[in-house]
Design a protein around this motif. Sequence first.
Motif, PDB file in Angstrom:
ATOM      1  N   ASP A  60       1.470  -2.416  -5.946  1.00  0.00           N
ATOM      2  CA  ASP A  60       2.283  -1.264  -5.587  1.00  0.00           C
ATOM      3  C   ASP A  60       1.535  -0.395  -4.584  1.00  0.00           C
ATOM      4  OD1 ASP A  60       0.525   0.432  -7.046  1.00  0.00           O
ATOM      5  OD2 ASP A  60       1.639   0.052  -8.888  1.00  0.00           O
ATOM      6  N   VAL A  61       2.035   0.807  -4.378  1.00  0.00           N
ATOM      7  CA  VAL A  61       1.509   1.651  -3.305  1.00  0.00           C
ATOM      8  C   VAL A  61       0.077   2.111  -3.573  1.00  0.00           C
ATOM      9  CG1 VAL A  61       2.266   3.908  -4.202  1.00  0.00           C
ATOM     10  CG2 VAL A  61       2.276   3.469  -1.712  1.00  0.00           C
ATOM     11  N   ARG A  62      -0.409   1.989  -4.810  1.00  0.00           N
ATOM     12  CA  ARG A  62      -1.805   2.343  -5.082  1.00  0.00           C
ATOM     13  C   ARG A  62      -2.768   1.434  -4.324  1.00  0.00           C
ATOM     14  NH1 ARG A  62      -1.973   1.853 -11.354  1.00  0.00           N
ATOM     15  NH2 ARG A  62      -0.464   0.227 -10.823  1.00  0.00           N
ATOM     16  N   PRO A 107       1.101   8.686  -7.052  1.00  0.00           N
ATOM     17  CA  PRO A 107      -0.101   8.106  -6.439  1.00  0.00           C
ATOM     18  C   PRO A 107      -0.332   8.500  -4.985  1.00  0.00           C
ATOM     19  CG  PRO A 107       1.557   6.413  -6.857  1.00  0.00           C
ATOM     20  CD  PRO A 107       2.002   7.642  -7.573  1.00  0.00           C
ATOM     21  N   LEU A 108       0.695   9.043  -4.313  1.00  0.00           N
ATOM     22  CA  LEU A 108       0.504   9.523  -2.939  1.00  0.00           C
ATOM     23  C   LEU A 108       0.544  11.051  -2.947  1.00  0.00           C
ATOM     24  CD1 LEU A 108       2.765   7.079  -0.875  1.00  0.00           C
ATOM     25  CD2 LEU A 108       0.293   6.986  -1.199  1.00  0.00           C
ATOM     26  N   GLN A 115       8.138  14.230  -1.243  1.00  0.00           N
ATOM     27  CA  GLN A 115       7.473  13.654  -0.072  1.00  0.00           C
ATOM     28  C   GLN A 115       6.757  12.361  -0.439  1.00  0.00           C
ATOM     29  OE1 GLN A 115       5.172  17.213   1.011  1.00  0.00           O
ATOM     30  NE2 GLN A 115       6.123  17.121   3.045  1.00  0.00           N
ATOM     31  N   GLY A 116       6.101  12.364  -1.602  1.00  0.00           N
ATOM     32  CA  GLY A 116       5.410  11.166  -2.064  1.00  0.00           C
ATOM     33  C   GLY A 116       6.365  10.013  -2.280  1.00  0.00           C
ATOM     34  N   GLU A 120       6.288   6.570  -0.124  1.00  0.00           N
ATOM     35  CA  GLU A 120       6.117   5.328  -0.868  1.00  0.00           C
ATOM     36  C   GLU A 120       7.237   4.338  -0.537  1.00  0.00           C
ATOM     37  OE1 GLU A 120       5.445   4.116  -5.525  1.00  0.00           O
ATOM     38  OE2 GLU A 120       7.050   5.535  -5.050  1.00  0.00           O
ATOM     39  N   LYS A 121       8.464   4.835  -0.496  1.00  0.00           N
ATOM     40  CA  LYS A 121       9.613   3.980  -0.191  1.00  0.00           C
ATOM     41  C   LYS A 121       9.450   3.311   1.165  1.00  0.00           C
ATOM     42  CE  LYS A 121      14.687   4.129  -0.118  1.00  0.00           C
ATOM     43  NZ  LYS A 121      15.879   5.010  -0.309  1.00  0.00           N
TER      44      LYS A 121
END
Length: 314
Positions: A60-62, A107-108, A115-116, A120-121
């Motif tokens: 994932d985005v992490r 995580p962002l 916004q995160g 992420e999307k």
Amino acid sequence: MTHGVNMNIVIISGRSGAGKSTALRALEDIGYFAVDNLPPGLWPALSELYKQDRLAIGIDVRAKEFLGAVPEAILKLRGGHRLELVYLDASDETLLQRYNFTRRVHPLPLGSLLQGLKEEKELLVPLKGMAQWVLDTSDYSAKRLASEIQQHFQHSNMFQLRLISFGFKHGAPTDADNIFDLRAMPNPFYDLTLRPLDGRDKAVSDYVFGQGARSKVSGEELYLSLRDFALKLIKAAKQADRLSYSLALGCTGGKHRSVAVTERLNRELGEYLADEHIRIQPFHRDLINVHGLAVHGLGLSDQPLAAHEFAEQE
């Protein structure tokens, strides 16, 4: 088995809060060895070292700095293994609700949760585009997601066909490959004796596939055209090496016409495709029983998702 050859590999990805941890645990429960956010460059080495036949990998985005290496890693794994990439998604409203309930940090860290989620999307667009199965968990309970993941991958040697009845007034499914609009078919809602019933009742089914009092079209003719077209779509997807395919069938409320058509398609496609090694999974998304539970073709699910169920597990 030697060094993981011909292994079943599942890649689970998606947006934070959409249920990735739930899905990985569900796979562990049916015998998969699961690892989370291992850099993609190490995936081929892991497949060589792991000597069993089931491997699940979360990404994932992490793992932001490693996302660009995912396509190459998948290409290498597909050279000798059966691999399916599953992308879990949910609406922004649902994810906001889950995060706000648990007060977890996205995580962002971009200043605001919204916004995160947006960033992420965008970062995960390439992964979503590569997925063989995109699943929107907005209306899922954790138990239903785990059950659907397990049912799908316990029969991973078979092509999976999902038939989903729904009502347009509740919104169309976002994870269907094709959506059929059944609102031109005869509508039992206008018959006061049929209104309390649903599409599983013979009287309702007879009405839907007949010539309704207010309708100028034959429900039977429309259904036969739909069935024949659906058969072509399913066979084409299977010939294109798809591992799964979903058809959503919608009427106004998701109680009468869509349910009747889904039930009949389930029976008849099962007969027409009996030799095709296809497993059919019907689900009536908006059909509610007296206890307020959504009705599966294979049983009852839990109530729609509580805000905390996935968020505290991600």
